[in-house]
Motif scaffolding. Structure first.
Motif, PDB file in Angstrom:
ATOM      1  N   VAL A 156      56.877  18.434  21.589  1.00 44.33           N
ATOM      2  CA  VAL A 156      57.221  17.013  21.754  1.00 44.33           C
ATOM      3  C   VAL A 156      56.634  15.990  20.671  1.00 44.33           C
ATOM      4  O   VAL A 156      55.495  16.679  20.389  1.00 44.33           O
ATOM      5  CB  VAL A 156      56.994  16.534  23.189  1.00 44.33           C
ATOM      6  N   LEU A 157      57.351  14.978  20.230  1.00 41.32           N
ATOM      7  CA  LEU A 157      56.674  14.079  19.563  1.00 41.32           C
ATOM      8  C   LEU A 157      56.275  12.875  20.271  1.00 41.32           C
ATOM      9  O   LEU A 157      56.892  12.138  20.994  1.00 41.32           O
ATOM     10  CB  LEU A 157      57.548  13.436  18.406  1.00 41.32           C
ATOM     11  N   SER A 158      54.783  12.635  20.057  1.00 35.80           N
ATOM     12  CA  SER A 158      54.290  11.302  20.765  1.00 35.80           C
ATOM     13  C   SER A 158      54.627  10.256  19.711  1.00 35.80           C
ATOM     14  O   SER A 158      55.174  10.460  18.491  1.00 35.80           O
ATOM     15  CB  SER A 158      52.866  11.401  20.850  1.00 35.80           C
ATOM     16  N   ALA A 159      54.887   8.975  20.065  1.00 35.62           N
ATOM     17  CA  ALA A 159      54.824   7.931  19.352  1.00 35.62           C
ATOM     18  C   ALA A 159      54.217   7.684  17.889  1.00 35.62           C
ATOM     19  O   ALA A 159      54.574   7.582  16.936  1.00 35.62           O
ATOM     20  CB  ALA A 159      54.575   6.281  19.998  1.00 35.62           C
ATOM     21  N   PRO A 160      52.759   8.233  18.110  1.00 31.17           N
ATOM     22  CA  PRO A 160      51.997   8.146  16.692  1.00 31.17           C
ATOM     23  C   PRO A 160      52.464   9.302  15.975  1.00 31.17           C
ATOM     24  O   PRO A 160      52.245   9.455  14.639  1.00 31.17           O
ATOM     25  CB  PRO A 160      50.561   8.811  17.253  1.00 31.17           C
ATOM     26  N   GLU A 161      52.966  10.436  16.479  1.00 37.46           N
ATOM     27  CA  GLU A 161      53.471  11.502  15.757  1.00 37.46           C
ATOM     28  C   GLU A 161      54.644  11.316  14.878  1.00 37.46           C
ATOM     29  O   GLU A 161      54.941  11.626  13.800  1.00 37.46           O
ATOM     30  CB  GLU A 161      53.330  12.793  16.562  1.00 37.46           C
ATOM     31  N   LEU A 162      55.700  10.731  15.720  1.00 37.48           N
ATOM     32  CA  LEU A 162      56.787   9.842  15.022  1.00 37.48           C
ATOM     33  C   LEU A 162      56.589   9.037  13.996  1.00 37.48           C
ATOM     34  O   LEU A 162      56.944   9.026  12.959  1.00 37.48           O
ATOM     35  CB  LEU A 162      57.593   9.368  16.273  1.00 37.48           C
ATOM     36  N   LEU A 163      55.215   8.083  14.283  1.00 37.76           N
ATOM     37  CA  LEU A 163      54.836   7.294  13.113  1.00 37.76           C
ATOM     38  C   LEU A 163      54.484   7.970  12.110  1.00 37.76           C
ATOM     39  O   LEU A 163      54.750   7.452  10.914  1.00 37.76           O
ATOM     40  CB  LEU A 163      53.843   6.240  13.659  1.00 37.76           C
ATOM     41  N   GLU A 164      53.771   9.120  12.134  1.00 33.96           N
ATOM     42  CA  GLU A 164      53.390   9.609  10.755  1.00 33.96           C
ATOM     43  C   GLU A 164      54.596  10.302  10.111  1.00 33.96           C
ATOM     44  O   GLU A 164      54.676  10.270   8.933  1.00 33.96           O
ATOM     45  CB  GLU A 164      52.603  11.014  11.554  1.00 33.96           C
ATOM     46  N   PHE A 165      55.802  10.770  10.923  1.00 32.99           N
ATOM     47  CA  PHE A 165      57.078  11.269  10.215  1.00 32.99           C
ATOM     48  C   PHE A 165      57.644  10.038   9.517  1.00 32.99           C
ATOM     49  O   PHE A 165      57.808  10.334   8.217  1.00 32.99           O
ATOM     50  CB  PHE A 165      57.787  11.607  11.251  1.00 32.99           C
ATOM     51  N   LEU A 166      57.549   8.836  10.066  1.00 36.99           N
ATOM     52  CA  LEU A 166      58.129   7.679   9.377  1.00 36.99           C
ATOM     53  C   LEU A 166      57.359   7.414   7.959  1.00 36.99           C
ATOM     54  O   LEU A 166      57.884   6.729   7.345  1.00 36.99           O
ATOM     55  CB  LEU A 166      58.241   6.493  10.506  1.00 36.99           C
ATOM     56  N   GLU A 167      55.971   7.347   8.323  1.00 43.28           N
ATOM     57  CA  GLU A 167      55.297   6.760   7.234  1.00 43.28           C
ATOM     58  C   GLU A 167      55.553   7.908   6.113  1.00 43.28           C
ATOM     59  O   GLU A 167      55.424   7.654   4.725  1.00 43.28           O
ATOM     60  CB  GLU A 167      53.609   7.047   7.620  1.00 43.28           C
ATOM     61  N   ASP A 168      55.596   9.169   6.234  1.00 41.42           N
ATOM     62  CA  ASP A 168      55.691  10.148   5.133  1.00 41.42           C
ATOM     63  C   ASP A 168      57.115  10.089   4.744  1.00 41.42           C
ATOM     64  O   ASP A 168      57.285  10.355   3.580  1.00 41.42           O
ATOM     65  CB  ASP A 168      55.546  11.615   5.819  1.00 41.42           C
ATOM     66  N   GLN A 169      58.133   9.436   5.295  1.00 36.17           N
ATOM     67  CA  GLN A 169      59.457   9.114   4.606  1.00 36.17           C
ATOM     68  C   GLN A 169      59.420   8.158   3.917  1.00 36.17           C
ATOM     69  O   GLN A 169      60.607   7.532   3.155  1.00 36.17           O
ATOM     70  CB  GLN A 169      60.470   9.279   5.950  1.00 36.17           C
TER      71      GLN A 169
END
Length: 564
Positions: free
Chosen positions: A152-165
């Protein structure tokens, strides 16, 4: 249970080491929640205090089970509550979960899962449909990379994905907002977590699109001649299935227009009562009235795009019913129909999509200046039919080689799209005829590309060309359109009723520019003196850089593509 010493210790929490790989290991504080069903943990990095639901073999929290969230949507989409899903109800379900899918592809998947063959999905059939629908291993790989073993993705982990993109405006608040918008499981949403299903819904939504938002509207120059644009084009538009025994329907035209198609085909044959009909000749496909198709054009041609529609006529009718065709076109379409040039002068170039907004063009044979005594002219066979005779249909009879007559009423409507045969490249020197359109089977187009690539590109910089599938494609399969686009062919006609890789390419090509059905060709395909040859592209080339996640999405889908 709270009297049990072990349970009390779990409620107090313990420090455990979270290991993702040999190089990634972090200490976390894990604590059992009061509900006895979920585990909370605290990150020790400052930016990421968050709560996680633990996914483990003893977990009973429920929302991590694959597709359990879908049952509430199934119940809502099941309009008659009979626990069976008709295709109409399936379409309703797709809309609920924000899946924008081609109707023909969805129906084909529906039929594959309808093992009882009763036009209803139930029980295991519904589960199979959903598994096939949501099966996206490339998205799972990305998701697992960022979520780790928690799945499952936490909000910080989703943020990490967004930043990488490299997403603009990527903040923790934005990640939390995306979870609330796209997560389908309420329990996960309450804990600000995103499951794999929610992640897929996000990536498949407009928020997750790789397309520049500015390109979702018309942004290209629409004032250039028609020959300077790729034009979304359909072959055998009237068919909903096989070209041998499939159903013909006006609905197929409506669907094509809804997908941004701007050039549709009408195979016209003699019908009873003086009324021409449309179907795939000499086959078992059903027949529909020509006038009903024209009415569908009137009602639906400009619902998605305001730019001109081309009616490609394959004419097999006699003079009387040709006159009836012309009459229906004039009376039903009215001012939509182009019946004369926009100016009185012989055009040196075709008008632009902007000049032809809301107008319908007829592609058909044009009577030559010299006419016979009865004011009728003898014309060659429709070029598509002749091509099929010469290249595809060895059993063609002499009767089909006979010349056909063209009525002056129908000839008058071929203004900017006058069907003409092109035998060789380069064509015979002379004054360019911008209003002449040539049609080729995919085989002949490939021959021109292979033997006279640059001449073909130059020809297509001035005049329209239509390419269509070989008649031997009995199952209405498609060819790859990319090779034809690389040569500057404008109307690369595909069987819209046949989903697959080729139609996906077509959808991608015409996704931009507001899905208006017209895409401005690259400069090297518009210049009359261009040196570009699709067989030997040469230099310079444009380098396309794709970030990691998007590259994963596109992996396995590489084709014979020239990037401009």
């Amino acid at each position: 249970l709270t009297e049990d010493e072990d349970v009390r210790a779990m409620l107090r929490g313990s420090r455990l080491r979270k290991i993702r790989s040999r190089t990634w290991q972090q200490e976390r504080l894990y604590r059992l929640q009061e509900d006895g069903l979920s585990v909370w943990f605290q990150r020790r990095v400052q930016r990421a205090p968050s709560k996680h639901i633990w996914r483990g073999p003893a977990c009973r929290c429920g929302f991590l089970s694959a597709h359990t969230w879908i049952h509430s949507y199934l119940h809502r989409a099941d309009s008659d509550q009979d626990s069976k899903m008709s295709f109409k109800e399936i379409k309703s379900l797709l809309r609920m979960v924000n899946v924008d899918m081609n109707d023909m592809y969805a129906y084909r998947l529906f039929k594959e899962c309808d093992h009882s063959n009763n036009e209803r999905l139930e029980g295991a059939e519904i589960e199979e449909f959903l598994r096939q629908l949501l099966k996206r291993p490339e998205l799972e790989e990305i998701f697992h990379h960022y979520s780790g073993e928690d799945r499952v993705l936490s909000a910080p982990e989703l943020l990490e994905f967004l930043e990488d993109q490299g997403e603009d405006g990527a903040t923790l608040a934005r990640a939390q907002q995306l979870i609330q918008m796209h997560e389908l499981n309420e329990t996960a949403k309450q804990h600000e977590l995103m499951t794999l299903d929610g992640f897929m819904m996000y990536l498949l939504s407009p928020e997750g699109a790789a397309l520049d938002e500015a390109h979702t509207r018309v942004f290209q120059d629409m004032s250039q001649p028609l020959a300077h644009y790729f034009i979304s084009s359909s072959h055998n538009t009237y068919l909903t299935d096989s070209q041998i025994g499939g159903l013909s329907s006006t609905e197929a035209y409506v669907r094509a227009f809804a997908q941004g198609c701007r050039c549709v085909e009408l195979d016209c044959w003699e019908g009873p009562g003086g009324e021409p009909v449309i179907y795939h000749g000499h086959t078992l496909t059903s027949k529909i009235l020509f006038r009903d198709v024209v009415q569908a054009v009137h009602d639906h041609a400009f619902t998605l795009s305001p730019y001109p529609v081309i009616l490609s006529l394959e004419n097999h009718c006699g003079l009387e019913q040709q006159a009836a065709m012309a009459r229906h076109l004039r009376t039903i379409l009215g001012d939509m129909l182009v019946t004369q040039a926009l100016d009185s002068q012989s055009p040196e170039e075709l008008p632009s999509p902007e000049q032809l907004k809301g107008r319908v063009l007829v592609k058909g044979k044009k009577l030559p200046t010299h006419r016979s005594e009865d004011d009728r002219a003898v014309s060659d066979l429709e070029e598509e039919e002749e091509e099929e005779e010469e290249e595809e249909e060895a059993e063609a009879t002499e009767q089909r080689r006979l010349a056909k007559q063209i009525s002056p009423e129908l000839s008058a409507l071929a203004v900017y799209c006058q069907a003409t045969r092109l035998r060789t490249l380069p064509p015979t020197p002379g004054v360019p005829q911008p209003c002449q359109v040539s049609s080729f089977s995919e085989r002949k187009a490939k021959k021109f590309i292979r033997e006279a690539g640059n001449s073909f590109v130059r020809h297509n910089a001035r005049q329209l060309t239509r390419v269509y599938p070989l008649g031997l494609r009995m199952n209405s399969a498609n060819y790859s359109p990319q090779e034809m686009w690389n040569a500057g062919c404008q109307m690369v006609a595909l069987n819209f009723q046949t989903p697959g890789y080729e139609m996906d390419l077509n959808a991608g090509r015409f996704l931009v520019n507001g899905q208006c059905g017209y895409i401005l060709k690259p400069a090297c395909l518009r210049q009359p003196d261009t040196t570009f040859d699709p067989e030997c592209p040469g230099t310079p080339r444009t380098t396309l850089t794709i970030q990691k996640a998007l590259a994963t999405l596109l992996s396995g889908h590489a084709g014979s593509v020239v990037w401009f």
